[in-house]
Design a protein around this motif. Structure first.
Motif, PDB file in Angstrom:
ATOM      1  N   ILE B 134       0.812  -1.209   0.000  1.00 23.99           N
ATOM      2  CA  ILE B 134       0.000   0.000   0.000  1.00 23.99           C
ATOM      3  C   ILE B 134       0.852   1.269   0.000  1.00 23.99           C
ATOM      4  O   ILE B 134       0.446   2.301  -0.535  1.00 23.99           O
ATOM      5  N   GLU B 135       2.047   1.182   0.549  1.00 23.67           N
ATOM      6  CA  GLU B 135       2.965   2.320   0.444  1.00 23.67           C
ATOM      7  C   GLU B 135       3.375   2.540  -1.000  1.00 23.67           C
ATOM      8  O   GLU B 135       3.533   3.670  -1.452  1.00 23.67           O
ATOM      9  N   THR B 289     -11.098 -10.559   6.082  1.00 23.80           N
ATOM     10  CA  THR B 289     -10.381  -9.953   4.960  1.00 23.80           C
ATOM     11  C   THR B 289      -9.282 -10.940   4.583  1.00 23.80           C
ATOM     12  O   THR B 289      -8.261 -11.040   5.249  1.00 23.80           O
ATOM     13  N   HIS B 309     -13.954 -10.158   2.278  1.00 21.63           N
ATOM     14  CA  HIS B 309     -13.444  -9.237   1.260  1.00 21.63           C
ATOM     15  C   HIS B 309     -12.010  -9.636   0.940  1.00 21.63           C
ATOM     16  O   HIS B 309     -11.242  -9.957   1.844  1.00 21.63           O
ATOM     17  N   ASN B 339      -9.959  -6.379  -4.515  1.00 17.32           N
ATOM     18  CA  ASN B 339      -9.324  -5.057  -4.584  1.00 17.32           C
ATOM     19  C   ASN B 339      -8.251  -4.995  -3.508  1.00 17.32           C
ATOM     20  O   ASN B 339      -8.559  -4.866  -2.324  1.00 17.32           O
ATOM     21  N   LEU B 342      -8.051  -1.669  -1.278  1.00 25.52           N
ATOM     22  CA  LEU B 342      -9.118  -1.539  -0.280  1.00 25.52           C
ATOM     23  C   LEU B 342      -9.021  -2.623   0.787  1.00 25.52           C
ATOM     24  O   LEU B 342      -9.310  -2.391   1.955  1.00 25.52           O
ATOM     25  N   LEU B 345      -6.452  -1.725   3.265  1.00 24.11           N
ATOM     26  CA  LEU B 345      -6.995  -0.711   4.163  1.00 24.11           C
ATOM     27  C   LEU B 345      -7.874  -1.354   5.220  1.00 24.11           C
ATOM     28  O   LEU B 345      -7.795  -1.032   6.403  1.00 24.11           O
ATOM     29  N   ALA B 346      -8.746  -2.258   4.760  1.00 22.49           N
ATOM     30  CA  ALA B 346      -9.640  -2.949   5.688  1.00 22.49           C
ATOM     31  C   ALA B 346      -8.814  -3.737   6.708  1.00 22.49           C
ATOM     32  O   ALA B 346      -9.093  -3.715   7.908  1.00 22.49           O
ATOM     33  N   GLN B 348      -5.854  -3.103   7.673  1.00 17.51           N
ATOM     34  CA  GLN B 348      -5.144  -2.203   8.580  1.00 17.51           C
ATOM     35  C   GLN B 348      -6.085  -1.594   9.610  1.00 17.51           C
ATOM     36  O   GLN B 348      -5.777  -1.546  10.790  1.00 17.51           O
ATOM     37  N   TYR B 349      -7.232  -1.088   9.139  1.00 16.74           N
ATOM     38  CA  TYR B 349      -8.057  -0.221   9.987  1.00 16.74           C
ATOM     39  C   TYR B 349      -9.332  -0.857  10.513  1.00 16.74           C
ATOM     40  O   TYR B 349      -9.909  -0.344  11.465  1.00 16.74           O
ATOM     41  N   ALA B 350      -9.841  -1.888   9.863  1.00 17.22           N
ATOM     42  CA  ALA B 350     -11.204  -2.303  10.197  1.00 17.22           C
ATOM     43  C   ALA B 350     -11.311  -3.687  10.816  1.00 17.22           C
ATOM     44  O   ALA B 350     -12.417  -4.169  11.012  1.00 17.22           O
ATOM     45  N   VAL B 351     -10.183  -4.333  11.123  1.00 18.20           N
ATOM     46  CA  VAL B 351     -10.312  -5.665  11.725  1.00 18.20           C
ATOM     47  C   VAL B 351      -9.750  -5.694  13.147  1.00 18.20           C
ATOM     48  O   VAL B 351      -8.914  -4.887  13.519  1.00 18.20           O
ATOM     49  N   ASN B 383       1.903  -3.687   7.046  1.00 17.25           N
ATOM     50  CA  ASN B 383       0.767  -2.763   7.028  1.00 17.25           C
ATOM     51  C   ASN B 383      -0.373  -3.300   7.895  1.00 17.25           C
ATOM     52  O   ASN B 383      -0.878  -2.622   8.782  1.00 17.25           O
ATOM     53  N   PRO B 388      -2.353   0.613  14.079  1.00 13.17           N
ATOM     54  CA  PRO B 388      -2.296   1.955  13.486  1.00 13.17           C
ATOM     55  C   PRO B 388      -2.674   3.046  14.480  1.00 13.17           C
ATOM     56  O   PRO B 388      -3.755   3.025  15.060  1.00 13.17           O
TER      57      PRO B 388
END
Lengths: 452, 452
Positions: B134-135, B289, B309, B339, B342, B345-346, B348-351, B383, B388
């Protein structure tokens, strides 16, 4: 004889989408919803308890759709779970006052932040969580997958191909979550064109959009970053000089994010004068992640800026951006393409420095813009304003912040807050305990809303 | 009389793109490049020193295009700066051996990691930086904006509308960076259709793609997550039981990412038996994810899984995924949409939890899979496997990790490594100093390649 085990149905979401689309079929012509029938259509395809994503972000508002939803019959539509990146319009909260919506997940609330606090106290509204923008998008792919997404663009054709114009914003991240999980996507546009060739370009493919509706007036867009330069005071200039000399030059800052505010606007404005005197042109501040700030124009015109990637647009800057394609991200049609999700990523992982302003800082360096009686949320700052532990590539500025000989020592993103010791009215910036701590207690939030 | 200041040209990138497109115009028919002419076409539109993004990721490879580029004439194409998310094919490094490319930015190298180290030692290759996925995408929007992007999909029409199939992967993040900054985008596809209606759906709009070429054979896709369950040993089952009982149940883990490996495969496999005995069904492990792991099928079939996802696809799982749209993200056509950007991101931030395996852990809990003589990079783990600092929403698992009364205390993402004390051959997992420290010294890397 044993009874056979009943087969589980594995396409309940798809079947439910088809059922709802059948309910709306008598109203829409193909994918096109007549402007005057939008309330009836929303009532037909939405169900009580749905998770509804409503595009409302820093600039662009799907305001025709939010007004229509707020006009729905609460006996038909109720207990919706609204997911709104930025709660910024009156009707966003009218939804709760009228009982149409019940639960709210959001990232930022501007002018509506006082009303959110009141509604929460009155029991009209229940908060899921307050996020940064990018966390909220992330959850759309995990535990907050939407049933309905309401988005906005400039133009669409009758197949749903969408031209967002310069304000692409977070539309792609919001739409994808529904388009690929049997949710229903409705886009309001300023104009529906008959011939697909009349679309300047396609920002979101038609196969992702279920319905389009021409709005009664163009979507609202807030000119958030346009400030009167006459309001920049000598102290801002002095602070800007300190930042350029003491931080940007010293740490070799090549890539950066600037927020909103007079302090950072002053930095942008004096690069071609003060920065040039220091011989820094071509050495610092080359790659930017920020919206098209008018105060960046002098630095662009004098050749300081290699590139600008933007979260969203800025009203009034469209023609300037289109005339500077070497600097801004633009499409084959010439107009800008912004992308909030990607720009937040760039601001988190790919820049040397984040700089902003705040209202309160405590002894540990925690800061917050939250004050009593307002639930304003986080927006993007905590995402871009932290030092991501997941970063692995090095830049000179990042390595320059290593202070030990440990072979495992890591660099750091420069995170800078520009504040004056006292604000208007002699209010101190440096405090024993931030208001945010009390706000969290009063609102029953699980943790204090610290920005950085 | 003063000489007028010469006007600066602000569309040099666009003009250069047009110039190159004119050079390719005699070879292509509109947007379609004849398969046999691809080398000549790449030589026409690419220039020495270009930044060239080549899609090579965990699964999908734009291998027809990478082979063609490696066949180019080094007197015409040289000193390219390659940006390859995952360096995994022989020709990726042939580019450097032949002098066509000079500099490499990447995120992961599998089978080619030994050769990268050798080329680096031999001075054939210069490394920009090693990133997480992602970087690397982020930098495409800041200081590594590409001149050329080479991507891959299943089908395209003659206008460039692209159907990626289940392997959408990182194509959108790579393509957008060039499509909106006057770079040239070339997509290899397995099939070009004459009628746009023959595309199952559009994953990337035609106005983002400059050229399509039908490849000589379907793009290579690696079945990365398919493992023989017979190789799962009793110790893996025991470790899986410990993870479910001691971590998942105890901290109420609702959303999670599983990496590759027998340990986590064992967890997936025993949810319907051991997990069910513990009464945990419907309580933990609901939102995932991860790619469509075959070992997740029993948990899906027995109703444990609300949603998955995915970063990318898994070869052989296409029909299963299409038959389970309630669980997986699929398009209106029925096939999966993945994807990577995305999903990272999920993750990193949503699990609530990231769990993986590693090869070495030091006394401070740092871990690395890097061993001497191999530059394997980071991929996605650092990541997703960090806590985070920019996260602001709370979940029960996240809050459960708060250990103090400080009102500013924050929760944590659960980051778990499953290891055995000794690996095959009696090699210790827990070490005084990781090999990664020495590798960094030997390769002149600015910091040691620590994963988590």
């Amino acid at each position: 004889m044993l009874n056979p085990i009943p087969e589980r149905q594995w396409d309940t979401r798809r079947a439910e989408k088809r059922r709802r689309q059948a309910l709306g079929a008598s109203i829409a012509t193909g994918k096109v919803i007549p402007t005057g029938d939008i309330v009836a259509f929303l009532e037909a395809v939405t169900a009580p308890g749905d998770r509804v994503v409503l595009e409302g972000n820093n600039q662009k508002q799907a305001d025709f759709l939010s007004r229509a939803l707020a006009d729905a019959d609460p006996t038909r539509l109720h207990d919706l779970h609204m997911i709104i990146p930025s709660v910024s319009r009156v009707e966003h909260l009218d939804l709760f006052e009228r009982g149409i919506a019940r639960k709210l997940d959001f990232a930022y609330a501007g002018a509506q932040s006082v009303r959110i606090s009141q509604f929460l106290a009155d029991g009209l509204l229940e908060i899921g969580a307050i996020h940064t923008y990018i966390e909220l998008y992330s959850r759309l792919y995990v535990d907050l997958t939407p049933h309905i997404v309401l988005t906005a663009g400039y133009k669409a054709d009758r197949d749903g191909n969408l031209y967002t114009g310069p304000s692409t914003e977070d539309s792609p991240a919001l739409v994808e979550a529904a388009a690929f999980r049997d949710g229903i996507v409705i886009a309001q546009v300023n104009e529906i064109v008959d011939d697909p060739a009349d679309l300047p370009r396609v920002d979101i493919p038609g196969s992702w959009i279920d319905y389009v509706v021409q709005s009664d007036k163009p979507f609202f867009c807030e000119p958030l970053f346009t400030r009167d330069p006459r309001l920049i005071k000598p102290v801002h200039i002095l602070m800007a000089m300190m930042a350029i000399r003491g931080i940007y030059e010293r740490h070799d800052v090549q890539s950066l994010n600037h927020g909103i505010g007079f302090n950072t606007a002053a930095i942008e404005l004096i690069l071609p004068t003060y920065g040039e005197q220091l011989g820094l042109k071509g050495k610092i501040c080359k790659y930017w992640t920020l919206n098209p700030h008018p105060t960046l124009i002098p630095a662009i015109e004098s050749g300081w800026v290699e590139s600008v990637h933007s979260f969203g647009s800025e009203l009034g800057m469209e023609d300037y951006v289109a005339a500077r394609p070497d600097v801004f991200f633009t499409g084959a049609d010439g107009s800008m393409r912004s992308n909030r999700a990607l720009c937040q990523l760039a601001g988190q992982y790919a820049v040397d420095l984040f700089i902003g302003s705040t209202l309160q800082i405590d002894g540990d360096g925690h800061s917050s813009t939250v004050t009593r009686g307002r639930l304003s949320g986080f927006g993007g700052a905590p995402n871009m304003g932290h030092n991501p532990g997941g970063r692995r590539h090095a830049t000179p500025a990042w390595l320059d912040l290593i202070e030990s000989d440990d072979p495992l020592a890591r660099g750091r993103k420069l995170v800078v807050q520009m504040v004056e010791t006292f604000q208007a009215g002699g209010k101190p910036t440096f405090v024993e305990s931030m208001d945010a701590v009390q706000v969290a207690k009063d609102s029953g939030m699980p943790l204090a809303p610290v920005m950085i």
